[in-house]
Enzyme design. Structure first.
Site, PDB file in Angstrom:
ATOM      1  N   LYS A   1      12.080 -16.170  -9.686  1.00 51.11           N
ATOM      2  CA  LYS A   1      11.829 -15.153 -10.722  1.00 51.11           C
ATOM      3  C   LYS A   1      10.796 -15.671 -11.705  1.00 51.11           C
ATOM      4  O   LYS A   1       9.875 -14.968 -12.087  1.00 51.11           O
ATOM      5  CB  LYS A   1      13.109 -14.820 -11.501  1.00 51.11           C
TER       6      LYS A   1
ATOM      7  N   CYS B   1       0.843  -1.187   0.000  1.00 54.55           N
ATOM      8  CA  CYS B   1       0.000   0.000   0.000  1.00 54.55           C
ATOM      9  C   CYS B   1       0.884   1.245   0.000  1.00 54.55           C
ATOM     10  O   CYS B   1       1.909   1.287   0.674  1.00 54.55           O
ATOM     11  CB  CYS B   1      -0.948   0.109   1.185  1.00 54.55           C
TER      12      CYS B   1
ATOM     13  N   GLU C   1      16.712 -18.885  -6.866  1.00 54.31           N
ATOM     14  CA  GLU C   1      16.386 -17.541  -7.349  1.00 54.31           C
ATOM     15  C   GLU C   1      15.801 -17.612  -8.770  1.00 54.31           C
ATOM     16  O   GLU C   1      14.838 -16.904  -9.087  1.00 54.31           O
ATOM     17  CB  GLU C   1      17.640 -16.651  -7.302  1.00 54.31           C
TER      18      GLU C   1
ATOM     19  N   HIS D   1      16.095 -37.843  -4.247  1.00 55.57           N
ATOM     20  CA  HIS D   1      15.379 -38.019  -2.974  1.00 55.57           C
ATOM     21  C   HIS D   1      13.904 -37.657  -3.107  1.00 55.57           C
ATOM     22  O   HIS D   1      13.232 -37.436  -2.107  1.00 55.57           O
ATOM     23  CB  HIS D   1      16.049 -37.179  -1.884  1.00 55.57           C
TER      24      HIS D   1
ATOM     25  N   ASN E   1      -1.796   2.115   5.562  1.00 54.95           N
ATOM     26  CA  ASN E   1      -0.919   1.026   5.107  1.00 54.95           C
ATOM     27  C   ASN E   1      -0.593   0.196   6.331  1.00 54.95           C
ATOM     28  O   ASN E   1      -0.062   0.730   7.304  1.00 54.95           O
ATOM     29  CB  ASN E   1       0.364   1.615   4.498  1.00 54.95           C
ATOM     30  N   GLY E   2      -0.903  -1.100   6.296  1.00 55.43           N
ATOM     31  CA  GLY E   2      -0.594  -1.962   7.434  1.00 55.43           C
ATOM     32  C   GLY E   2      -1.761  -2.868   7.755  1.00 55.43           C
ATOM     33  O   GLY E   2      -2.612  -3.131   6.901  1.00 55.43           O
TER      34      GLY E   2
ATOM     35  N   TRP F   1      -2.743  -2.742  -1.602  1.00 51.26           N
ATOM     36  CA  TRP F   1      -2.481  -4.176  -1.696  1.00 51.26           C
ATOM     37  C   TRP F   1      -3.402  -4.798  -0.654  1.00 51.26           C
ATOM     38  O   TRP F   1      -3.234  -4.587   0.548  1.00 51.26           O
ATOM     39  CB  TRP F   1      -1.021  -4.493  -1.373  1.00 51.26           C
TER      40      TRP F   1
ATOM     41  N   GLU G   1       7.197 -15.914 -10.141  1.00 52.65           N
ATOM     42  CA  GLU G   1       6.507 -14.679  -9.777  1.00 52.65           C
ATOM     43  C   GLU G   1       6.069 -13.855 -10.984  1.00 52.65           C
ATOM     44  O   GLU G   1       5.043 -13.182 -10.902  1.00 52.65           O
ATOM     45  CB  GLU G   1       7.288 -13.845  -8.760  1.00 52.65           C
TER      46      GLU G   1
ATOM     47  N   LYS H   1       5.897  -4.645  -3.943  1.00 52.48           N
ATOM     48  CA  LYS H   1       7.257  -4.464  -3.444  1.00 52.48           C
ATOM     49  C   LYS H   1       7.159  -3.878  -2.037  1.00 52.48           C
ATOM     50  O   LYS H   1       6.235  -3.129  -1.757  1.00 52.48           O
ATOM     51  CB  LYS H   1       7.987  -3.478  -4.364  1.00 52.48           C
TER      52      LYS H   1
ATOM     53  N   ARG I   1       3.931  -0.619  -4.743  1.00 54.70           N
ATOM     54  CA  ARG I   1       3.613  -1.000  -3.361  1.00 54.70           C
ATOM     55  C   ARG I   1       2.279  -1.733  -3.259  1.00 54.70           C
ATOM     56  O   ARG I   1       1.908  -2.215  -2.189  1.00 54.70           O
ATOM     57  CB  ARG I   1       3.574   0.236  -2.473  1.00 54.70           C
TER      58      ARG I   1
HETATM   59  C1  F6R Z   1      11.323 -11.317  -5.382  1.00 53.26           C
HETATM   60  C2  F6R Z   1      11.288 -10.245  -4.411  1.00 53.26           C
HETATM   61  C3  F6R Z   1      10.958 -10.579  -3.006  1.00 53.26           C
HETATM   62  C4  F6R Z   1      11.812  -9.736  -2.040  1.00 53.26           C
HETATM   63  C5  F6R Z   1      11.338  -9.960  -0.595  1.00 53.26           C
HETATM   64  C6  F6R Z   1      12.201  -9.222   0.409  1.00 53.26           C
HETATM   65  O1  F6R Z   1      11.641 -10.854  -6.644  1.00 53.26           O
HETATM   66  O2  F6R Z   1      11.508  -9.117  -4.731  1.00 53.26           O
HETATM   67  O3  F6R Z   1      11.099 -11.938  -2.747  1.00 53.26           O
HETATM   68  O4  F6R Z   1      13.139 -10.102  -2.191  1.00 53.26           O
HETATM   69  O5  F6R Z   1      10.018  -9.542  -0.466  1.00 53.26           O
HETATM   70  O6  F6R Z   1      12.145  -7.854   0.182  1.00 53.26           O
HETATM   71  P1  F6R Z   1      13.246  -6.874   0.782  1.00 53.26           P
HETATM   72  O7  F6R Z   1      14.533  -7.194   0.122  1.00 53.26           O
HETATM   73  O8  F6R Z   1      12.738  -5.507   0.469  1.00 53.26           O
HETATM   74  O9  F6R Z   1      13.302  -7.161   2.257  1.00 53.26           O
END
Ligand code: F6R
Length: 611
Positions: free
Chosen positions: A488, A2, A484, A507, A101-102, A75, A491, A606, A27
């Site tokens: 990627k 948010c 990783e 396994h 936000n929260g 969000w 997501e 994010k 956000r």
């Molecule tokens: C994946 C991604 C998330 C962040 C995670 C931690 O592409 O961006 O998995 O890595 O939410 O976020 P930060 O680094 O901001 O603590």
């Protein structure tokens, strides 16, 4: 999660608020809304979906005149992403508008208590705040803030406006960030610097627990005890070009392509190729690393956790220190053994991830020392840690982390090198060789971009063959690279992807292998485990899978049907930097071929400021 924004000044508030939402849309993008004060009432506009949907619904800003207002991009936590649940929320009288936000953890109890006298219109936890303020917003704003503080439990950045008081916007922070931008006869408020810096470089960051209000001429703040406080005004430079796509179709692609530059910035003036020494100029970092340390515990989420997993190998190898990489969401509820001789390294791009911050507070209570590895300066993590190493990656807008992953790796690599040299466990010759390799990484990453046409063809093949399941495998320092790569891909393409240690396949996961499974392997020559990985790959091939292999081996023993993505990397320790790039590009190109919303994948945001 948010984004909140506020404005009071001499200009039309509506376009400024919409622009602020656009800049903070990463956000959360479930709904958007704006409330502008107009002659004693609110012009309230809300729409489910993106900010763009709101702008379309409002047209050219019709009936939105007014020079003070608040705005929100959501969000969703409580309540579906509908118009009714979109913020701002109004009280019963329509005079108080609130954005949040929260999460308000005790909203159900508050709502039950208020429901007798108040009419609720949404399913959100946030609406209770508007009704609480309806009863409290009188002449004494401090009393209104105190009552919010004593009533609300959970995490909140709350911003509120009163239709009959266009000269003041109220705010309070307990957890998620709130920043004030001081302009000339106008004041801005937002969750993120990105929304403020295009208008003013003068920024005040509210400390956790702070509340107060903004007016046209500035802000007044009180701390969590209600005592008036002054917070420093920082002057922060705005890199306008970082906030634009620079001719690329998506921020994610731009950010992937910026990685050679990101690595140069991360290593410049911190690493000497001649001596193999690494050093940090950020206050307190050197002292922390030179202090008495028995153990390193890295705490992080998502991509930052993958970087921490790689760092675990480096710290144990270079510094011969016991190290573990913990998921912050687990560590915070475990009963970890941490003490004064434990160095806790909290890794976070945003510096606002709720679980990572909770680990930092837990570690502090146990007497551990805390080093942050963080991108956003001024973030909560950077202020709560004993010292902070900056990632120096600049603004990252794509929701999927790319350049900040490499920046995290770079900061952690330097940290491991520094620890190794300080503890004399890393011989000078090996340190020099690692430093030489690190300085070549920027060029090696740039070379990996030449694989893009091949990766585009591969992505089109996966689409043609309707490949819906993917397995990423690697070993040792490239096991996290596999994790990783899978993260990627899942997501941004919404395709199912798993990351596994190649040695783990037999396994269980080998049962999944058939000709329809996309298997992507990282197999770097020079690693102790190269031959072992080759055997693991053979076992996968034998079950009918065609492989995609990221390798630095010019003589890689490819089988018919394999696609080999060759990268330059002379050194196993630094190979995760380079091996990650084709995997980022694969996720990107597959998402592009599938026409996914690459920069704003569904259900994500994010900066995860709630648990
Ligand atoms: C994946 C991604 C998330 C962040 C995670 C931690 O592409 O961006 O998995 O890595 O939410 O976020 P930060 O680094 O901001 O603590």
């Amino acid at each position: 999660m948010c984004g909140v924004a506020g404005y009071i000044g001499g200009r039309a508030a509506y376009p400024l608020l919409v622009e602020a939402l656009q800049r903070m849309e990463y956000r959360g993008y479930d709904s958007a809304g704006v409330a502008v004060i107009q002659k004693g009432r609110f012009a309230l506009r809300k729409a489910p979906g993106r900010v763009e949907a709101l702008s379309r619904a409002v047209g050219a800003g019709r009936d939105t005149a007014g020079t003070a207002g608040i705005a929100h991009t959501r969000w969703a936590t409580h309540g579906a992403p509908t118009e009714a649940n979109a913020h701002p929320h109004l009280d019963c009288s329509g005079r108080v508008a609130v954005i949040h936000n929260g999460i308000i953890e005790n909203f159900a109890q508050i709502k039950k208590r208020l429901a007798k006298r108040h009419r609720f219109r949404s399913e959100t936890d946030s609406e209770v705040i508007a009704h609480l303020l309806e009863d409290r917003w009188g002449d004494d704003l401090l009393a209104a803030l105190a009552s919010l503080r004593s009533t609300l439990k959970g995490q909140y950045a709350v911003v509120a406006a009163h239709a009959e008081r266009p000269d003041t916007i109220l705010m309070i922070r307990s957890g998620p960030p709130l920043l004030v931008g001081l302009g000339d006869g106008e004041t801005f408020l937002a969750s993120d610097l990105a929304a403020l810096l295009p208008h003013t470089p003068r920024i005040v960051t509210l400390e956790d627990g702070d509340g107060g209000w903004i007016t046209r001429t500035g802000c007044a703040l009180v701390d969590r005890t209600g005592r008036p406080v002054r917070r420093a005004v920082q002057t922060i430079r705005w890199e306008a070009e970082k906030a634009e796509k620079g001719g690329h179709p998506h921020y994610m692609l731009k950010e992937i392509l910026e990685q050679p530059e990101t690595l140069l910035a991360a290593f410049t003036d911190r690493l000497s190729v001649q001596t193999g020494e690494a050093s940090f100029s950020e206050p307190g970092v050197e002292q922390l690393l030179a202090g008495p340390i028995d153990r390193v515990v890295l705490a992080a989420c998502g991509t930052a956790w993958h970087a921490s997993l790689v760092a675990r190998y480096w710290i144990e190898d270079f510094a011969r220190l016991a190290a573990s990489a913990e998921l912050a969401s687990e560590l915070r509820y475990a009963r970890p053994v941490l003490d004064r001789r434990t160095l806790v390294v909290a890794v976070s791009q945003s510096g606002e991830t709720a679980d990572t911050l909770a680990c930092v507070r837990l570690a502090r209570a146990k007497g551990a020392r805390i080093l942050a590895v963080v991108n956003v300066q001024g973030s909560t993590l950077s202020r709560e840690a004993d010292a902070a190493v900056w990632m120096r990656a600049g603004l990252e807008i794509g929701v999927a982390a790319t350049k900040t992953y490499l920046a995290q790796l770079a900061a952690l690599f330097l940290m491991a090198l520094r620890l190794g040299r300080a503890r004399r466990t890393l011989p000078p010759a090996r340190a020099r060789q690692l430093a030489r390799e690190a300085s070549a990484l920027s060029g090696q990453v740039a070379e990996a971009f030449t694989l893009r046409p091949e990766i585009q063809r591969l992505a089109r093949r996966f689409v043609r063959e309707r490949c819906a399941n993917f397995m990423f495998v690697g070993r040792g320092v490239n096991f996290p690279t596999a994790l990783e790569g899978a993260l990627k891909l899942k997501e941004i393409t919404y395709r199912h992807a798993e990351g596994y240690g190649a040695g783990e396949m037999k396994h269980g996961p080998l049962a999944l292998v058939d000709p329809h499974l996309g298997v992507i392997a990282v197999c770097m020559k020079g690693e102790d485990l190269y031959d072992k990985t080759l055997s693991n790959l053979e076992e996968i091939r034998t079950r009918g899978a065609r492989l995609v292999v990221v390798t630095n081996a010019s003589d890689f023993p490819a089988a018919p049907g394999d696609v080999v993505l060759g990268v330059k990397s002379r050194n196993p320790e630094t190979s995760p930097f380079v091996a990650t790039v084709p995997l980022q590009l694969l996720a990107y190109e597959l998402a592009a071929a599938l026409r996914c919303d690459i920069d704003k994948p569904r259900n994500l945001a994010k900066s995860v400021t709630v648990e």
